[in-house]
Write an enzyme that holds these catalytic residues in place. Structure first.
Site, mmCIF file in Angstrom:
data_model
loop_
_atom_site.group_PDB
_atom_site.id
_atom_site.type_symbol
_atom_site.label_atom_id
_atom_site.label_comp_id
_atom_site.label_asym_id
_atom_site.label_seq_id
_atom_site.Cartn_x
_atom_site.Cartn_y
_atom_site.Cartn_z
ATOM 1 N N SER A 7 -4.655 -11.822 2.940
ATOM 2 C CA SER A 7 -5.907 -12.561 3.164
ATOM 3 C C SER A 7 -5.763 -13.784 4.058
ATOM 4 C CB SER A 7 -6.541 -12.962 1.822
ATOM 5 O OG SER A 7 -6.930 -11.810 1.104
ATOM 6 N N GLU A 28 0.833 -1.215 0.000
ATOM 7 C CA GLU A 28 0.000 0.000 0.000
ATOM 8 C C GLU A 28 0.865 1.263 0.000
ATOM 9 O OE1 GLU A 28 -2.330 -1.332 3.297
ATOM 10 O OE2 GLU A 28 -3.253 -2.827 1.973
ATOM 11 N N GLU A 74 4.097 -10.669 0.455
ATOM 12 C CA GLU A 74 2.682 -10.303 0.370
ATOM 13 C C GLU A 74 2.335 -9.951 -1.074
ATOM 14 O OE1 GLU A 74 0.850 -8.694 4.275
ATOM 15 O OE2 GLU A 74 1.828 -7.029 3.282
HETATM 16 P P1 13P Z 1 -5.181 -8.566 4.706
HETATM 17 O O1 13P Z 1 -4.869 -9.625 5.723
HETATM 18 O O2 13P Z 1 -6.301 -7.682 5.096
HETATM 19 O O3 13P Z 1 -5.318 -9.146 3.321
HETATM 20 O O4 13P Z 1 -3.903 -7.608 4.645
HETATM 21 C C1 13P Z 1 -2.655 -8.148 4.503
HETATM 22 C C2 13P Z 1 -1.648 -7.088 4.704
HETATM 23 O O5 13P Z 1 -1.508 -6.192 3.894
HETATM 24 C C3 13P Z 1 -0.847 -7.128 5.929
HETATM 25 O O6 13P Z 1 0.235 -6.263 5.857
#
Ligand code: 13P
Length: 256
Positions: free
Chosen positions: A217, A106, A173
């Site tokens: 997820s 992000e 990730e």
């Molecule tokens: P989620 O578990 O909501 O998919 O997010 C993963 C994440 O970006 C953890 O840093």
């Protein structure tokens, strides 16, 4: 691969709260603190990364527990300066946090490049913070078969000039798995984790104490399969970590 002995692994559970959470949400920490104090939890680690606004209260609240607190980002310089809205690694260290997430997808989407991430890592390490270094490909990169190439670039630039690695966790990730409810097929994930390992092998400073985590997820249903994958030593959990019951369920199901 199967010679990797999971029974010796100290599992690491990281809660990334992203831009969620207010003072009222701290109450739920109590149950997680209780869990972390249990004997069977002795070898594992829980790291909470709340938003900056909650760092101080989280640190105070978890003071006499095994829970460790981290921040979600930092500025690339560790000196003070006229950077409105930014927080540097010195400030994070000063308040008592021990970790910082860097390279999160992000933040990459919001403008972080491999080079700025590298600067942030160097700056945070100089303050003796531990790094949760996130890497991962986009869906487009995956479809084009570029996953390995992208990860290699993220790792080699992101961790260049890093002298000692003992403070770095690598969290794989894939961007397409974050917040989508979709996780990689287990055999694909296993392959990618091995690729990450292979990439790091060429970087002795990184490899000597390599720990790889998975994020994207993660939930109560998929977590126990994910942690069976060799070399996955922990989970980076977003949405499911906001709810302490869900977070605890994941931990209970996967603790080794
Ligand atoms: P989620 O578990 O909501 O998919 O997010 C993963 C994440 O970006 C953890 O840093």
């Amino acid at each position: 691969i199967n010679s990797f002995n999971k029974t010796n692994v100290n599992m690491i559970y990281i809660a990334n709260w992203k831009m969620y959470g207010n003072l009222a949400d701290i109450k739920s920490l109590k149950n997680v603190i209780n869990l972390s104090n249990q004997k069977k939890f002795k070898k594992s680690k829980i790291i909470y990364c709340p938003p900056f606004t909650l760092l101080d209260v989280f640190i105070k609240k978890t003071k006499n527990s095994k829970i460790i607190i981290g921040a979600q980002n930092c500025h690339f310089t560790n000196s003070y300066g006229a950077f409105t809205g930014s927080i540097n690694s010195k400030m994070i260290k000063n308040i008592g946090a021990k970790y910082v997430i860097l390279g999160h997808s992000e933040c990459r989407q919001a403008g972080d490049t491999n080079t700025t991430i590298n600067k942030k890592i160097i700056s945070a390490l100089s303050e003796k913070l531990n790094i949760i270094f996130c890497i991962g490909e986009t869906l487009d990169e995956k479809k084009k078969g570029n996953t390995k190439k992208i990860l290699k670039k993220q790792i080699s630039i992101g961790l260049s000039k890093v002298k000692k690695n003992k403070n770095i966790l690598i969290a794989y990730e894939p961007r397409w798995a974050i917040g989508t409810g979709i996780t990689p097929r287990l055999q694909d994930l296993e392959k990618t984790i091995l690729e990450i390992k292979k990439i790091c092998k060429k970087m002795p400073n990184v490899y000597s104490n390599l720990k790889i985590l998975y994020g994207g997820s993660v939930n109560n249903e998929n977590s126990s399969q994910i942690v069976k994958i060799p070399f996955i030593q922990g989970l980076l959990i977003g949405k499911a970590s906001l709810n302490s019951k869900k977070f605890i369920d994941i931990i209970k199901k996967t603790i080794i």
